[in-house]
Motif scaffolding. Structure first.
Motif, PDB file in Angstrom:
ATOM      1  N   LYS A  45       0.842  -1.199   0.000  1.00 49.57           N
ATOM      2  CA  LYS A  45       0.000   0.000   0.000  1.00 49.57           C
ATOM      3  C   LYS A  45       0.877   1.249   0.000  1.00 49.57           C
ATOM      4  CE  LYS A  45      -3.830   0.298   2.408  1.00 49.57           C
ATOM      5  NZ  LYS A  45      -4.784   0.372   3.510  1.00 49.57           N
ATOM      6  N   ASN A 123      -4.077  -6.140  -2.093  1.00 50.30           N
ATOM      7  CA  ASN A 123      -4.073  -4.708  -1.825  1.00 50.30           C
ATOM      8  C   ASN A 123      -4.407  -3.911  -3.076  1.00 50.30           C
ATOM      9  OD1 ASN A 123      -3.709  -2.146  -0.942  1.00 50.30           O
ATOM     10  ND2 ASN A 123      -1.606  -2.400  -0.319  1.00 50.30           N
ATOM     11  N   SER A 127      -8.448  -3.805  -1.990  1.00 51.77           N
ATOM     12  CA  SER A 127      -8.250  -3.114  -0.707  1.00 51.77           C
ATOM     13  C   SER A 127      -9.513  -2.384  -0.261  1.00 51.77           C
ATOM     14  CB  SER A 127      -7.082  -2.139  -0.801  1.00 51.77           C
ATOM     15  OG  SER A 127      -7.356  -1.143  -1.754  1.00 51.77           O
TER      16      SER A 127
END
Length: 159
Positions: A45, A123, A127
């Motif tokens: 991230k 992610n 996410s």
């Protein structure tokens, strides 16, 4: 523990081969897999956001001879201009994502993909979903139980 964070499926048999007691090996593999997933999930991230932000600054610092040799290093092409290169691994990942979606990535991560690749894909694409981290932890625990069952079914291989 570090091996479980990267290549989960081979860690429990390896721990048994080097002589760890089963309960400690299983706990170490589970802790390494879960810790590795959390580390790579949150690292990816940060990396996705950081690369987009820092790329112009990195390109200014790169020596000119490097830019000449690798002409496309600092060019940010649009999606229409960029030519995609498909490898077997990329095709496999796209097939899992399109066919099975989030659940395919969650189930395939500890065994077929690796923990870092699965964390990055979860992610990048999912996410925004609410329980992705929880589902992945459950998958890691589930595969740990399956692998421990295999170790108990075939003890002659690992002892």
């Amino acid at each position: 523990m570090l091996l479980a964070a990267v290549k989960y499926i081979v860690t429990l048999p390896y721990a048994m081969l080097i002589g760890l007691e089963f309960k400690y090996a299983l706990l170490t593999v589970l802790a390494g897999g879960i810790g590795g997933f959390l580390f790579f999930y949150y690292l990816s991230k940060w990396l996705n956001k950081g690369i987009d932000y820092l790329w112009p600054y990195v390109c200014r610092l790169v020596p000119s001879y490097f830019k000449k040799r690798y002409q496309t290093f600092c060019e940010r092409k649009t999606k229409k201009e960029k030519k995609k290169v498909f490898t077997k691994k990329k095709r496999f990942i796209v097939r899992i994502r399109k066919s099975y979606g989030l659940w395919g990535i969650i189930i395939a991560t500890p065994v077929l993909l690796t923990i870092p690749i699965g964390a990055f894909l979860a992610n990048k694409y999912y996410s925004h979903k609410k329980n992705v981290v929880f589902y992945m932890i459950i998958s890691i625990i589930g595969w740990g139980l399956v692998l421990s069952g295999i170790v108990h079914l075939f003890p002659d291989i690992f002892f």
